[in-house]
Design an enzyme around this catalytic site. Structure first.
Site, short mmCIF file in Angstrom:
data_model
loop_
_atom_site.label_atom_id
_atom_site.label_comp_id
_atom_site.label_asym_id
_atom_site.label_seq_id
_atom_site.Cartn_x
_atom_site.Cartn_y
_atom_site.Cartn_z
N GLU A 160 0.79 -1.24 0.00
CA GLU A 160 0.00 0.00 0.00
C GLU A 160 0.83 1.29 0.00
O GLU A 160 0.59 2.19 0.80
CB GLU A 160 -0.96 -0.01 1.20
CG GLU A 160 -1.86 -1.23 1.21
CD GLU A 160 -2.81 -1.28 2.40
OE1 GLU A 160 -2.71 -0.42 3.30
OE2 GLU A 160 -3.66 -2.17 2.43
N GLU A 265 -6.21 -10.76 -1.14
CA GLU A 265 -6.98 -10.57 0.11
C GLU A 265 -8.47 -10.55 -0.20
O GLU A 265 -9.21 -9.69 0.27
CB GLU A 265 -6.56 -9.27 0.81
CG GLU A 265 -5.07 -9.20 1.09
CD GLU A 265 -4.63 -7.95 1.85
OE1 GLU A 265 -5.51 -7.24 2.39
OE2 GLU A 265 -3.43 -7.69 1.90
C1 XIL Z 1 -6.07 -6.37 8.49
C2 XIL Z 1 -6.33 -7.55 9.42
O1 XIL Z 1 -7.21 -8.44 8.77
C3 XIL Z 1 -6.90 -7.08 10.73
O2 XIL Z 1 -6.99 -8.16 11.65
C4 XIL Z 1 -6.03 -5.96 11.31
O3 XIL Z 1 -6.66 -5.44 12.46
C5 XIL Z 1 -5.84 -4.84 10.31
O4 XIL Z 1 -5.29 -5.37 9.12
N1 XIL Z 1 -4.91 -4.71 3.81
C6 XIL Z 1 -3.89 -5.50 4.24
C7 XIL Z 1 -4.08 -6.37 5.41
O5 XIL Z 1 -2.85 -5.58 3.56
O6 XIL Z 1 -2.88 -6.57 6.14
C8 XIL Z 1 -5.16 -5.85 6.33
O7 XIL Z 1 -5.38 -6.82 7.35
C9 XIL Z 1 -6.43 -5.57 5.55
C10 XIL Z 1 -6.16 -4.52 4.50
#
Ligand code: XIL
Length: 373
Positions: A160, A265
């Site tokens: 990101e 994701e």
């Molecule tokens: C999220 C997790 O799922 C949560 O448990 C945590 O509180 C915050 O992060 N993009 C990403 C992930 O790359 O690492 C994130 O994961 C969601 C958004």
């Protein structure tokens, strides 16, 4: 003769019972097909794992995960705040457990993530001098990526780094190290982890402006002679609003850079939201209208979710030559981060398995489209 027949019959019944019980062991539902099996020839299928699952504290999850998935991403436990809590303190406990868990279950690990502006330990923001910051940056990548080289399959090296308009996000990394920090992170990762695939990962990077920025970033890394093996499109999408055209263009354009494309994701938000994407700093206020399905998901929405997942996997299959992996952000609805973000305490339904690990119509749709090809 009669006795022999009876004996044979008894043997067959016993064999059948053994077969059934062992298939139940690997398959909690007894008859559920597996995602990893159906998509075996196309791409790997992953899930995000939390500590409870890595430590096999939930027996249902412990059965389902290895049956369905052949790759996994740590949801939180390899992020800097956990793995590197203080300047000279590293905490590899859970990460080591995850590597062992995945080795035992024949799953590849996509490690997540080395450099991200979020979930940083507090000491990082207190570092004043550029030199000290660079030392932290170098030590972190060397130590963490070095330790897991040969043990994990891949790293999300940088997560990101981009704004929605494709420019570089203002973060503690860009402010301290300048715009080249992304290339530098990959250079360090390449040295520390020569046997590990190295990826850039972001959300909304299927959207044209952000995609253009992402392509420019990847080209910059490549032009510096530094290795980048793939790009992750996170895939935090919304019910009834899949950007299918943009996803397809992105798969094609990223693959044309000579790198692997991954959906890293995947989940589909079914609740009200006034913005798209997954900027973890963005929040919304809780109010009852924001949580409409507390008592269950209506059939019509369940069906829409199945339709959306079907369209997505149809598209992924069309481009299976370019897609290396599709990873869901969690195993079941109860565990999804979308129950707590961007509004706390909601009841969300973004994945393929319900709160009791029962496959949803969306699971059936993904299996059916995978089998049909
Ligand atoms: C999220 C997790 O799922 C949560 O448990 C945590 O509180 C915050 O992060 N993009 C990403 C992930 O790359 O690492 C994130 O994961 C969601 C958004």
């Amino acid at each position: 003769m009669q006795q022999k027949k009876l004996w044979l019959l008894a043997c067959s019944v016993t064999l059948l019972a053994i077969a059934c019980s062992s298939s139940k062991k690997n398959n909690p539902g007894g008859t559920i097909p597996s995602l990893k099996g159906v998509y075996k020839k196309d791409f790997t299928i992953g899930t995000a794992l939390n500590s409870t699952q890595i430590e096999e504290k939930d027996p249902q999850a412990a059965l389902l995960i290895p049956q369905q998935f052949n790759t996994a991403t740590p949801e939180n436990i390899m992020k800097a705040e956990i793995i590197h809590p203080q300047w000279d303190v590293y905490n590899f406990d859970m990460a080591d457990k995850m590597v062992a868990y995945c080795a035992k279950n024949n799953m590849l690990v996509n490690a997540h993530t080395l450099i991200w502006h979020s979930q940083l330990p507090p000491f990082v923001r207190q570092i004043q001098s550029v030199d000290s910051f660079r030392t932290f940056f170098t030590n972190h990548i060397k130590t963490v990526a070095g330790r897991y080289d040969g043990k994990v399959y891949s790293w999300d090296v940088v997560n990101e780094a981009l704004n929605e308009d494709g420019t570089l996000r203002k973060s503690v990394f860009s402010q301290k190290l300048g715009d080249d920090f992304v290339t530098e992170a990959f250079r360090l990762a390449q040295a520390a982890a020569p046997n590990t695939h190295l990826y850039y990962n972001d959300y909304n990077n299927e959207q044209p402006a952000k995609r253009a920025g992402c392509i420019a970033l990847i080209k910059k890394i490549q032009a510096a002679g530094v290795r980048i093996d793939g790009v992750g499109i996170q895939g935090h999408w919304h019910l009834g609003k899949l950007p299918l055209k943009e996803i397809e263009e992105s798969i094609e354009q990223y693959a044309a850079l000579g790198i692997k494309v991954m959906i890293t994701e995947l989940d589909i938000e079914v609740l009200p939201r006034n913005f798209q994407g997954a900027d973890v700093n963005q929040r919304m206020k809780a109010d009852p209208t924001m949580d409409p399905y507390k008592n269950g998901l209506p059939d019509s929405i369940q069906q829409k979710l199945a339709d959306d997942y079907r369209s997505l996997f149809k598209l992924f299959l069309k481009h299976k030559d370019k897609i290396a992996r599709v990873t869901f952000w969690g195993v079941n609805d109860g565990q999804s981060w979308l129950n707590g973000w961007p509004v706390p305490g909601r009841t969300n339904y973004p994945l393929l398995f319900d709160r009791n690990f029962k496959p949803k119509p969306a699971f059936d749709a993904v299996i059916a489209i995978g089998k049909k090809q």
